[in-house]
Scaffold this active site. Structure first.
Site, PDB file in Angstrom:
ATOM      1  N   CYS A   1      39.465  15.392  14.975  1.00  0.00           N
ATOM      2  CA  CYS A   1      39.953  15.943  15.605  1.00  0.00           C
ATOM      3  C   CYS A   1      40.330  15.639  17.211  1.00  0.00           C
ATOM      4  O   CYS A   1      39.619  14.652  17.510  1.00  0.00           O
ATOM      5  CB  CYS A   1      38.326  17.291  15.897  1.00  0.00           C
ATOM      6  SG  CYS A   1      39.783  18.245  17.017  1.00  0.00           S
TER       7      CYS A   1
ATOM      8  N   CYS B   1      42.063  21.425  13.185  1.00  0.00           N
ATOM      9  CA  CYS B   1      40.456  21.096  13.081  1.00  0.00           C
ATOM     10  C   CYS B   1      40.470  23.206  13.697  1.00  0.00           C
ATOM     11  O   CYS B   1      40.710  23.740  13.731  1.00  0.00           O
ATOM     12  CB  CYS B   1      39.769  20.677  14.673  1.00  0.00           C
ATOM     13  SG  CYS B   1      38.501  21.106  15.250  1.00  0.00           S
TER      14      CYS B   1
ATOM     15  N   GLU C   1       0.848  -1.244  -0.357  1.00  0.00           N
ATOM     16  CA  GLU C   1       0.209  -0.174   0.235  1.00  0.00           C
ATOM     17  C   GLU C   1       0.782   1.443   0.089  1.00  0.00           C
ATOM     18  O   GLU C   1       2.007   1.727   0.573  1.00  0.00           O
ATOM     19  CB  GLU C   1      -0.989   0.294   1.162  1.00  0.00           C
ATOM     20  CG  GLU C   1      -0.350   0.111   2.198  1.00  0.00           C
ATOM     21  CD  GLU C   1      -1.709   0.123   3.530  1.00  0.00           C
ATOM     22  OE1 GLU C   1      -1.832   0.821   3.769  1.00  0.00           O
ATOM     23  OE2 GLU C   1      -0.923  -1.324   4.371  1.00  0.00           O
TER      24      GLU C   1
ATOM     25  N   TYR D   1      -3.692   2.496   9.371  1.00  0.00           N
ATOM     26  CA  TYR D   1      -3.071   1.725   8.258  1.00  0.00           C
ATOM     27  C   TYR D   1      -2.806  -0.181   9.305  1.00  0.00           C
ATOM     28  O   TYR D   1      -2.233  -0.663   9.058  1.00  0.00           O
ATOM     29  CB  TYR D   1      -1.788   1.402   7.374  1.00  0.00           C
ATOM     30  CG  TYR D   1      -1.076   2.846   8.010  1.00  0.00           C
ATOM     31  CD1 TYR D   1      -0.243   1.988   9.281  1.00  0.00           C
ATOM     32  CD2 TYR D   1      -0.407   3.660   8.304  1.00  0.00           C
ATOM     33  CE1 TYR D   1       0.743   2.593  10.514  1.00  0.00           C
ATOM     34  CE2 TYR D   1       0.412   4.877   9.155  1.00  0.00           C
ATOM     35  CZ  TYR D   1       0.836   4.384   9.471  1.00  0.00           C
ATOM     36  OH  TYR D   1       1.715   4.490  10.945  1.00  0.00           O
TER      37      TYR D   1
ATOM     38  N   ASP E   1       2.646  10.358   3.661  1.00  0.00           N
ATOM     39  CA  ASP E   1       4.089  11.603   4.094  1.00  0.00           C
ATOM     40  C   ASP E   1       3.234  12.209   5.194  1.00  0.00           C
ATOM     41  O   ASP E   1       2.614  13.375   4.008  1.00  0.00           O
ATOM     42  CB  ASP E   1       4.385  12.084   2.448  1.00  0.00           C
ATOM     43  CG  ASP E   1       5.178  12.724   3.194  1.00  0.00           C
ATOM     44  OD1 ASP E   1       5.973  12.404   4.428  1.00  0.00           O
ATOM     45  OD2 ASP E   1       6.711  13.840   2.201  1.00  0.00           O
TER      46      ASP E   1
ATOM     47  N   LYS F   1       2.599   4.740   0.619  1.00  0.00           N
ATOM     48  CA  LYS F   1       3.547   4.824   2.160  1.00  0.00           C
ATOM     49  C   LYS F   1       2.443   6.921   2.449  1.00  0.00           C
ATOM     50  O   LYS F   1       2.855   7.316   1.319  1.00  0.00           O
ATOM     51  CB  LYS F   1       4.710   4.781   3.149  1.00  0.00           C
ATOM     52  CG  LYS F   1       5.249   5.484   4.102  1.00  0.00           C
ATOM     53  CD  LYS F   1       6.561   4.704   3.915  1.00  0.00           C
ATOM     54  CE  LYS F   1       7.230   5.284   5.622  1.00  0.00           C
ATOM     55  NZ  LYS F   1       7.025   6.626   5.653  1.00  0.00           N
TER      56      LYS F   1
ATOM     57  N   LYS G   1      11.174   2.845  -0.387  1.00  0.00           N
ATOM     58  CA  LYS G   1      10.899   4.247  -0.883  1.00  0.00           C
ATOM     59  C   LYS G   1      11.450   4.525  -2.582  1.00  0.00           C
ATOM     60  O   LYS G   1      11.990   3.812  -3.118  1.00  0.00           O
ATOM     61  CB  LYS G   1      12.102   5.090  -0.370  1.00  0.00           C
ATOM     62  CG  LYS G   1      12.448   4.983   1.100  1.00  0.00           C
ATOM     63  CD  LYS G   1      10.829   5.940   1.788  1.00  0.00           C
ATOM     64  CE  LYS G   1      10.598   6.267   3.166  1.00  0.00           C
ATOM     65  NZ  LYS G   1      12.021   6.881   3.859  1.00  0.00           N
TER      66      LYS G   1
ATOM     67  N   CYS H   1      37.779  20.888  22.467  1.00  0.00           N
ATOM     68  CA  CYS H   1      37.060  21.067  21.301  1.00  0.00           C
ATOM     69  C   CYS H   1      36.279  21.409  21.452  1.00  0.00           C
ATOM     70  O   CYS H   1      34.932  20.562  21.739  1.00  0.00           O
ATOM     71  CB  CYS H   1      37.179  20.093  20.085  1.00  0.00           C
ATOM     72  SG  CYS H   1      36.296  20.997  18.574  1.00  0.00           S
TER      73      CYS H   1
ATOM     74  N   CYS I   1      39.394  24.185  16.274  1.00  0.00           N
ATOM     75  CA  CYS I   1      40.093  24.087  17.974  1.00  0.00           C
ATOM     76  C   CYS I   1      41.183  24.209  17.803  1.00  0.00           C
ATOM     77  O   CYS I   1      42.713  24.321  18.310  1.00  0.00           O
ATOM     78  CB  CYS I   1      39.771  23.251  19.094  1.00  0.00           C
ATOM     79  SG  CYS I   1      40.233  21.613  18.751  1.00  0.00           S
TER      80      CYS I   1
HETATM   81  O1  I6G Z   1       4.883   4.635   8.929  1.00  0.00           O
HETATM   82  C1  I6G Z   1       4.291   3.616   8.366  1.00  0.00           C
HETATM   83  C2  I6G Z   1       3.589   4.337   7.464  1.00  0.00           C
HETATM   84  C3  I6G Z   1       2.566   3.167   6.285  1.00  0.00           C
HETATM   85  C4  I6G Z   1       3.824   2.491   8.586  1.00  0.00           C
HETATM   86  C5  I6G Z   1       2.770   1.578   8.096  1.00  0.00           C
HETATM   87  C6  I6G Z   1       2.764   1.796   6.862  1.00  0.00           C
HETATM   88  O2  I6G Z   1       1.901   1.130   7.133  1.00  0.00           O
HETATM   89  C7  I6G Z   1       0.623   1.616   5.352  1.00  0.00           C
HETATM   90  N1  I6G Z   1       2.927   0.414   8.644  1.00  0.00           N
HETATM   91  C8  I6G Z   1       3.892   0.427  10.328  1.00  0.00           C
HETATM   92  C9  I6G Z   1       3.682  -1.258  10.541  1.00  0.00           C
HETATM   93  C10 I6G Z   1       4.608   0.767  11.200  1.00  0.00           C
HETATM   94  N2  I6G Z   1       4.956   2.232  10.102  1.00  0.00           N
HETATM   95  C11 I6G Z   1       5.081   0.697  11.746  1.00  0.00           C
END
Ligand code: I6G
Length: 752
Positions: free
Chosen positions: A452, A434, A131, A241, A135, A133, A329, A458, A437
């Site tokens: 250093c 450095c 699925e 999620y 942001d 992710k 990613k 320092c 210092c």
């Molecule tokens: O940070 C996350 C984004 C999306 C997630 C996640 C996720 O699932 C779509 N799922 C888990 C289990 C965790 N972080 C820990």
């Protein structure tokens, strides 16, 4: 002055001091009322232009009469009520983060690793959900008897902020759920759509208020408003999620659990799919990547999760990430710009890190003006072995360079365009001293970094150590971040961590003095002292991590804390091991020399004898302590050396001792129910296991409170020996250590 044409500045210029004082009071009241109407009630009370004029007049008066600036000056405020901080919430189940995959190969390795961990044949079925992710920022929602009772941000994963009132204003978050488990914790992501983000920024800038750099910042800034009315006015959304504590399971698979969340009234991402093979996973990744530009909200990758929840539970967790999930990613974003200068920063371990100062450039929606250049080899166009990188092209000040950023990581300089190199640009000469210092900056053999040698003398190292000390995973002192540490250090108020705990006493009228500093008021000074006092009691693993010892990151700190349990035991063992550290180094050198000599003479190297000869001079107590540290699973000679070195340097040690004397260090409790038959026991696995993999056996034993060691010693309580067990079984027999087979182990821990 013609009141029709006078500017706010003209009006300010016409007032006497006494009139200005009265007018500033007036302006403070009027602007605060306008702020509330706008932010809290979402019902603007004066036109934007009028509001701007009042703010300009206020600023002009303050510029003319700085001593009249009020404590509640509108120029110091963004939006309505200034942040006072949210109550803290301890998550009942830790909120984890995710490991990352960047290349297709990383994903294949992830799946192979899971198969290996579970002991699955390459052709055994193993499905994953995939699925997008989102942001945004993670949120945990707790429902009891179907009613939303708490919403908390992730925070450091253990403790987040209570944002319940704000979460209640988000339309995607149900206030009540029907036919849900009695206790239901739903986890997901709060985000803002592109369209809502643009509209919000337009509104903000029309009012002269702060605009947001990207939708994620806008979502975070909106959720973390102390006034829920402001959050209500900001269009936030939520995708579910995952989950935390549950009184009853949601389903037997991830995909069915998402369906269940969906039927309970949560939004789940419509692009979620079940994939049967790695190729399916990669195909879905490409599909989501293509759809990315048209989704209307930011995503930064694809998350894959093992679908079978029973397998998820077998796989369990590493220290901060689940073994059964990974974030794949999207590739980095790129842009070209001018490298204006190369600066050298000195880190807490003395590492000299070159930083590229760039002509600001937008990379993937974010303005980048600094990027890392890694180390001197990277600048020179070679890797650690001397082999060319970038076709051997070096990087010079004035060069036209390619910058890339992936997710949250620090932007990097990836490439250089030689056809655009300015005439006369000289190769970069990496400093041998450095810049902070003046001490020698030395590069040890095998190290890619120049360091250093000034230690705590320092100032850069001292301040970086302090920043690390107050950082989130260390002492996490609210109100004392990197900026404040820099100020206090520059003014000579704190030179080492222990000074933080002496601040209030040392500056007798601490409150008065702190509050007189720029940017501090009575309330923030009081809050700071309270936050410092709260951290006098600190868990052992945080203390160890906070010391900033080289190679001792969060995971090693947790391993050490789990093994030693108390600060005194750790310190005593490291002190005892001190004499063995030098021997270990000598033994490594002697082994290398013996290998070389044997190769020359065409014979087998006598490694055991060589090592024994070096170790013969080391007192038994030191050797046992060294073996205890290096025997901790996950801790090797590098960490042991780093500990011995840090504890053995008189200045550093005195600074650590002064710190510990201010603290109450919470011992690390065994991480399991007291009724586990192996809690507190030291267990060694050897030979091949047939019912589970070694990694799984270790994780399970640790979850039950056992310490898993890699070597047998007098401290071993139990050896679990599978077929093919060799020298460890013999040593256990010699030492009288109880030895059992895999079936007996499973029966012992109740998995038989
Ligand atoms: O940070 C996350 C984004 C999306 C997630 C996640 C996720 O699932 C779509 N799922 C888990 C289990 C965790 N972080 C820990």
């Amino acid at each position: 002055m013609d009141p029709q044409t006078a500017t706010p500045e003209d009006r300010a210029a016409a007032l006497s001091e006494a009139e200005a004082k009265a007018r500033l009071e007036d302006l403070a009241t009027t602007i605060a009322r306008a702020d509330e109407a706008y932010h809290r009630d979402d019902a603007p009370w004066i036109p934007d232009a009028e509001y701007d004029a009042l703010k300009r007049e206020n600023a002009a008066l303050e510029a003319r009469f700085p001593h009249l600036k009020r404590r509640d000056s509108p120029s110091d405020r963004v939006g309505a009520a200034p942040a006072e901080g949210f109550a803290k919430v301890r998550h009942r189940m830790r909120m984890m983060s995710l490991g990352n995959a960047f290349e297709d190969e990383d994903l294949r390795d992830f799946v192979t690793g899971i198969r290996r961990y579970l002991g699955l044949a390459p052709d055994a079925p193993l499905a994953f959900t995939a699925e997008p992710k989102i942001d945004g920022l993670s949120l945990s929602l707790r429902y009891e008897d179907g009613r939303l009772v708490q919403a908390a941000t992730r925070g450091d994963g253990e403790v987040g902020e209570n944002v319940t009132a704000n979460a209640r204003t988000i339309a995607d978050i149900p206030q009540t759920v029907e036919d849900a488990p009695e206790v239901l914790e739903v986890r997901g992501e709060v985000y803002m759509s592109h369209a809502d983000f643009e509209a919000l920024n337009t509104r903000q800038s029309a009012r002269g208020d702060k605009t947001f750099a990207n939708p994620r910042n806008a979502a975070a800034g909106s959720l973390r408003q102390l006034d829920p009315a402001i959050t209500r006015a900001r269009p936030l959304r939520f995708f579910a999620y995952s989950w935390g504590e549950l009184s009853d399971p949601l389903a037997a698979t991830q995909i069915a659990a998402l369906d269940r969340l969906d039927s309970l009234g949560f939004q789940t991402n419509p692009l979620t799919e079940l994939c049967e093979t790695v190729d399916d996973m990669l195909a879905h990744y490409r599909q989501i990547e293509q759809a990315r530009a048209t989704l209307g909200y930011d995503i930064d990758g694809v998350v894959y999760k093992v679908d079978d929840l029973a397998l998820q539970s077998r796989l369990g967790f590493r220290s901060t990430t689940p073994r059964w999930a990974i974030a794949h990613k999207f590739p980095a974003e790129l842009a070209w710009t001018r490298l204006e200068a190369i600066d050298i920063q000195v880190g807490r371990t003395g590492a000299l890190s070159p930083v590229a100062r760039l002509k600001p450039v937008t990379v993937g929606g974010v303005v980048v003006s600094n990027a890392t250049l890694h180390n001197e080899d990277y600048i020179a166009g070679r890797d650690a072995t001397g082999a060319p990188i970038r076709g051997g092209k070096d990087i010079r000040e004035g060069d036209w360079v390619q910058v890339y950023r992936a997710g949250d990581v620090i932007p990097k300089v990836a490439d250089v365009d030689l056809s655009n190199r300015p005439e006369g640009a000289a190769p970069y000469a990496f400093p041998a001293t450095c810049p902070q210092c003046g001490s020698d900056a030395v590069r040890e053999e095998g190290d890619s970094v120049r360091r250093c040698t000034g230690g705590l003398v320092c100032p850069a190292q001292a301040v970086e150590k302090l920043k690390h000390f107050v950082s989130r995973s260390a002492f996490d002192i609210e109100g004392l971040g990197a900026k404040q540490v820099e100020q206090f250090h520059a003014d000579g108020w704190i030179a080492e961590p222990a000074d933080i705990f002496a601040l209030q006493d040392r500056y007798g009228s601490g409150l008065q003095q702190v509050k007189n500093r720029e940017g501090w008021g009575e309330k923030s000074a009081e809050n700071l002292f309270r936050a410092i006092e709260e951290k006098r009691t600190i868990p052992l693993k945080r203390l160890i991590f906070s010391l900033g010892i080289r190679h001792v990151g969060e995971v090693a700190a947790a391993d050490l804390a789990r093994h030693f349990g108390t600060w005194d035991k750790l310190a005593q063992t490291v002190d005892r091991a001190a004499r063995a550290g030098a021997a270990a180094r000598r033994a490594e050198d002697a082994v290398a020399a013996e290998r070389a000599a044997a190769a020359d003479e065409g014979r087998k190297p006598r490694l055991a004898d060589t090592k024994a000869a070096v170790w013969a001079d080391v007192p038994q107590e030191a050797r046992a302590a060294w073996e205890e540290i290096t025997g901790i699973d996950g801790i090797g000679a590098t960490v042991a050396q780093a500990l011995v070195t840090a504890f053995g340097q008189p200045r550093e040690r005195a600074s650590i001792d002064r710190l510990v004397a201010c603290l109450e260090v919470e011992p690390e409790a065994a991480p399991t129910a007291a009724d586990s038959p192996v809690a507190g026991k030291t267990v060694v696995f050897t030979g091949s296991l047939e019912k589970m993999t070694r990694a799984e056996a270790k994780a399970r034993a640790e979850a039950l409170g056992a310490k898993v060691s890699g070597s047998v010693s007098a401290k071993t309580d139990l050896l679990v020996a599978g077929p093919g067990a060799g020298s460890k079984a013999k040593k256990a027999a010699d030492l009288g250590v109880e030895t059992i087979d895999e079936d007996a182990w499973l029966a012992l821990i109740g998995d038989g």
